[in-house]
Design a protein around this motif. Structure first.
Motif, PDB file in Angstrom:
ATOM      1  N   LEU A 170      54.803  42.330  35.567  1.00 13.09           N
ATOM      2  CA  LEU A 170      55.364  42.245  33.890  1.00 13.09           C
ATOM      3  C   LEU A 170      56.446  41.987  34.000  1.00 13.09           C
ATOM      4  O   LEU A 170      57.459  41.702  33.146  1.00 13.09           O
ATOM      5  CB  LEU A 170      55.082  44.110  33.464  1.00 13.09           C
ATOM      6  CG  LEU A 170      53.440  43.943  33.590  1.00 13.09           C
ATOM      7  CD1 LEU A 170      53.377  45.587  32.827  1.00 13.09           C
ATOM      8  CD2 LEU A 170      52.667  43.246  32.677  1.00 13.09           C
ATOM      9  N   GLY A 171      57.475  40.610  34.728  1.00 18.82           N
ATOM     10  CA  GLY A 171      58.226  40.134  34.862  1.00 18.82           C
ATOM     11  C   GLY A 171      58.340  39.681  33.244  1.00 18.82           C
ATOM     12  O   GLY A 171      57.923  39.418  32.644  1.00 18.82           O
ATOM     13  N   GLY A 202      55.470  36.124  41.074  1.00 19.51           N
ATOM     14  CA  GLY A 202      56.244  34.183  41.251  1.00 19.51           C
ATOM     15  C   GLY A 202      57.008  34.511  42.602  1.00 19.51           C
ATOM     16  O   GLY A 202      57.159  34.062  44.042  1.00 19.51           O
ATOM     17  N   GLU A 203      58.640  35.463  42.529  1.00 24.30           N
ATOM     18  CA  GLU A 203      59.497  35.404  42.904  1.00 24.30           C
ATOM     19  C   GLU A 203      59.375  35.729  45.141  1.00 24.30           C
ATOM     20  O   GLU A 203      59.876  34.992  45.756  1.00 24.30           O
ATOM     21  CB  GLU A 203      60.603  35.877  42.516  1.00 24.30           C
ATOM     22  CG  GLU A 203      61.619  34.619  41.441  1.00 24.30           C
ATOM     23  CD  GLU A 203      60.548  35.192  40.432  1.00 24.30           C
ATOM     24  OE1 GLU A 203      59.266  36.056  39.941  1.00 24.30           O
ATOM     25  OE2 GLU A 203      61.019  34.414  39.365  1.00 24.30           O
ATOM     26  N   ASN A 204      58.670  36.780  44.728  1.00 21.40           N
ATOM     27  CA  ASN A 204      58.093  37.688  46.215  1.00 21.40           C
ATOM     28  C   ASN A 204      57.130  36.703  46.458  1.00 21.40           C
ATOM     29  O   ASN A 204      55.660  37.603  46.155  1.00 21.40           O
ATOM     30  CB  ASN A 204      57.727  38.945  45.475  1.00 21.40           C
ATOM     31  CG  ASN A 204      57.777  39.994  47.169  1.00 21.40           C
ATOM     32  OD1 ASN A 204      57.655  39.247  48.128  1.00 21.40           O
ATOM     33  ND2 ASN A 204      57.967  41.272  47.429  1.00 21.40           N
ATOM     34  N   VAL A 212      36.693  40.156  43.877  1.00 15.88           N
ATOM     35  CA  VAL A 212      37.080  40.367  42.348  1.00 15.88           C
ATOM     36  C   VAL A 212      36.985  38.667  42.334  1.00 15.88           C
ATOM     37  O   VAL A 212      36.937  37.832  42.717  1.00 15.88           O
ATOM     38  CB  VAL A 212      38.528  40.450  41.576  1.00 15.88           C
ATOM     39  CG1 VAL A 212      39.052  39.676  40.687  1.00 15.88           C
ATOM     40  CG2 VAL A 212      39.164  41.299  42.225  1.00 15.88           C
ATOM     41  N   LYS A 213      35.908  38.807  40.711  1.00 10.03           N
ATOM     42  CA  LYS A 213      35.505  37.547  40.605  1.00 10.03           C
ATOM     43  C   LYS A 213      36.138  36.177  40.028  1.00 10.03           C
ATOM     44  O   LYS A 213      36.146  34.993  40.104  1.00 10.03           O
ATOM     45  CB  LYS A 213      33.936  37.625  39.310  1.00 10.03           C
ATOM     46  CG  LYS A 213      32.986  38.044  39.962  1.00 10.03           C
ATOM     47  CD  LYS A 213      31.653  38.031  39.102  1.00 10.03           C
ATOM     48  CE  LYS A 213      30.784  39.112  39.323  1.00 10.03           C
ATOM     49  NZ  LYS A 213      29.546  38.841  38.747  1.00 10.03           N
ATOM     50  N   HIS A 214      37.116  37.130  39.474  1.00  7.69           N
ATOM     51  CA  HIS A 214      37.631  35.764  38.585  1.00  7.69           C
ATOM     52  C   HIS A 214      39.146  36.010  38.687  1.00  7.69           C
ATOM     53  O   HIS A 214      39.604  37.138  38.303  1.00  7.69           O
ATOM     54  CB  HIS A 214      37.535  35.315  36.486  1.00  7.69           C
ATOM     55  CG  HIS A 214      36.274  35.198  36.565  1.00  7.69           C
ATOM     56  ND1 HIS A 214      35.635  33.768  37.317  1.00  7.69           N
ATOM     57  CD2 HIS A 214      35.081  35.498  36.245  1.00  7.69           C
ATOM     58  CE1 HIS A 214      33.636  33.682  36.569  1.00  7.69           C
ATOM     59  NE2 HIS A 214      33.911  34.823  35.856  1.00  7.69           N
ATOM     60  N   ILE A 215      39.877  34.955  39.368  1.00  5.52           N
ATOM     61  CA  ILE A 215      41.453  35.132  39.963  1.00  5.52           C
ATOM     62  C   ILE A 215      42.215  34.787  38.981  1.00  5.52           C
ATOM     63  O   ILE A 215      41.732  32.907  39.760  1.00  5.52           O
ATOM     64  CB  ILE A 215      41.277  35.453  41.438  1.00  5.52           C
ATOM     65  CG1 ILE A 215      40.983  36.804  41.768  1.00  5.52           C
ATOM     66  CG2 ILE A 215      43.333  36.299  41.675  1.00  5.52           C
ATOM     67  CD1 ILE A 215      40.759  37.290  43.702  1.00  5.52           C
ATOM     68  N   TYR A 216      43.580  34.246  38.738  1.00  7.30           N
ATOM     69  CA  TYR A 216      43.990  33.212  38.538  1.00  7.30           C
ATOM     70  C   TYR A 216      45.640  33.980  38.895  1.00  7.30           C
ATOM     71  O   TYR A 216      45.893  34.871  39.148  1.00  7.30           O
ATOM     72  CB  TYR A 216      44.591  33.214  36.756  1.00  7.30           C
ATOM     73  CG  TYR A 216      43.929  33.142  35.943  1.00  7.30           C
ATOM     74  CD1 TYR A 216      42.839  32.630  36.440  1.00  7.30           C
ATOM     75  CD2 TYR A 216      43.787  31.916  34.566  1.00  7.30           C
ATOM     76  CE1 TYR A 216      41.452  32.062  36.040  1.00  7.30           C
ATOM     77  CE2 TYR A 216      42.759  31.636  33.737  1.00  7.30           C
ATOM     78  CZ  TYR A 216      41.643  31.791  34.484  1.00  7.30           C
ATOM     79  OH  TYR A 216      41.168  30.923  33.982  1.00  7.30           O
ATOM     80  N   ALA A 217      45.983  33.543  40.000  1.00  5.17           N
ATOM     81  CA  ALA A 217      47.454  33.249  40.812  1.00  5.17           C
ATOM     82  C   ALA A 217      48.600  32.494  40.198  1.00  5.17           C
ATOM     83  O   ALA A 217      48.619  31.305  39.815  1.00  5.17           O
ATOM     84  CB  ALA A 217      46.971  33.190  41.648  1.00  5.17           C
ATOM     85  N   ARG A 218      50.139  32.707  40.225  1.00  8.90           N
ATOM     86  CA  ARG A 218      50.886  32.215  39.171  1.00  8.90           C
ATOM     87  C   ARG A 218      51.836  30.962  41.174  1.00  8.90           C
ATOM     88  O   ARG A 218      51.491  32.221  41.607  1.00  8.90           O
ATOM     89  CB  ARG A 218      52.046  32.838  38.908  1.00  8.90           C
ATOM     90  CG  ARG A 218      53.458  31.848  38.666  1.00  8.90           C
ATOM     91  CD  ARG A 218      54.500  32.713  38.294  1.00  8.90           C
ATOM     92  NE  ARG A 218      56.031  32.806  38.271  1.00  8.90           N
ATOM     93  CZ  ARG A 218      56.392  33.284  37.764  1.00  8.90           C
ATOM     94  NH1 ARG A 218      56.453  34.860  37.926  1.00  8.90           N
ATOM     95  NH2 ARG A 218      58.111  32.711  37.436  1.00  8.90           N
ATOM     96  N   ALA A 219      52.428  30.178  40.953  1.00  9.51           N
ATOM     97  CA  ALA A 219      53.433  29.723  42.238  1.00  9.51           C
ATOM     98  C   ALA A 219      54.396  28.800  41.767  1.00  9.51           C
ATOM     99  O   ALA A 219      54.046  28.429  40.699  1.00  9.51           O
ATOM    100  CB  ALA A 219      51.485  28.451  43.017  1.00  9.51           C
TER     101      ALA A 219
END
Length: 229
Positions: free
Chosen positions: A8-9, A73-75, A91-98
């Motif tokens: 939650l940054g 993101g940073e870690n 977990v069926k639906h995953i979004y991830a930040r790069a």
């Protein structure tokens, strides 16, 4: 919909606020208590836990949310571990930040629903604002390909479509013509009406009221746009 946001940054916090404002149910997770306290009144449920801890992760409602968004993101290590654990728990639906290309490449190995690149997207939006202004509406298809809708620049008025040579010179394919016609409304006022034509004669003569929709590489469109400005 119900979203679970891990991290939650700055980025995850804005996501939580915006999704809540749109009426979605948001569950927020962060190991930093200050981040959670700042947003807890704007989320349905919040947790102060380290999501890289497998035992701690199991307390989250992973099976009852529609999408889990890993906004870390940073870690780099924490991001990859959390995604790996989410995959372990199916977990069926995953979004991830790069945050960079290396991060993105590693995340691609997990076959996620979507990899988010907010920093790159923000930079590209700024370039579009500076270079294209409001005259062009871009729609992103993938990392490099876009659909572009734009009003006809004055430099192209009077040309026939086949004289533009967009495909030969810039590898841009015209997929629609937006024809503009001046008509009178019921009050006798002249107004511009526009209609989309997916099929059109190649010798159609373009007018200042027309527009075009084309598809191709972002870099090629920028080259084309600079050549006619």
């Amino acid at each position: 919909m119900k979203y679970l946001i891990i991290g939650l940054g700055n980025y995850g916090g804005v996501l939580a606020e915006e999704l809540t404002a749109l009426g979605h149910e948001v569950v927020g997770v962060d190991q930093n208590e200050l981040h959670v306290d700042r947003l807890k009144d704007k989320m349905a449920v919040s947790f102060v836990i380290d999501a890289t801890d497998e035992m701690a992760l199991q307390v989250l409602p992973l099976k009852t949310v529609d999408v889990v968004i890993v906004a870390i993101g940073e870690n780099f290590g924490a991001s990859i571990r959390v995604v790996s654990l989410l995959r372990k728990y199916q977990v069926k639906h995953i979004y991830a930040r790069a945050v960079d290309d290396v991060h993105k490449t590693v995340l691609e190995a997990f076959s996620l629903d979507r990899i988010l690149t907010p920093e790159k997207d923000a930079a590209r939006m700024l370039v579009q604002l500076l270079e294209l202004n409001s005259e062009v509406e871009p729609f992103q298809i993938d990392e490099e390909h876009f659909v572009f809708k734009f009003n006809l620049p004055a430099k192209l008025v009077g040309y026939h479509i086949n004289e533009l040579n967009l495909e030969q010179e810039f590898d841009l394919k015209i997929i629609a013509l937006i024809r503009g016609n001046q008509v009178q409304n019921c009050l006798g006022v002249s107004v511009l009406e526009r209609g989309v034509a997916n099929e059109f004669p190649e010798d159609y003569e373009l007018t200042e009221a027309d527009g075009l929709v084309c598809y191709g590489l972002y870099t090629k469109f920028i080259q084309f746009w600079k050549s006619i400005r």
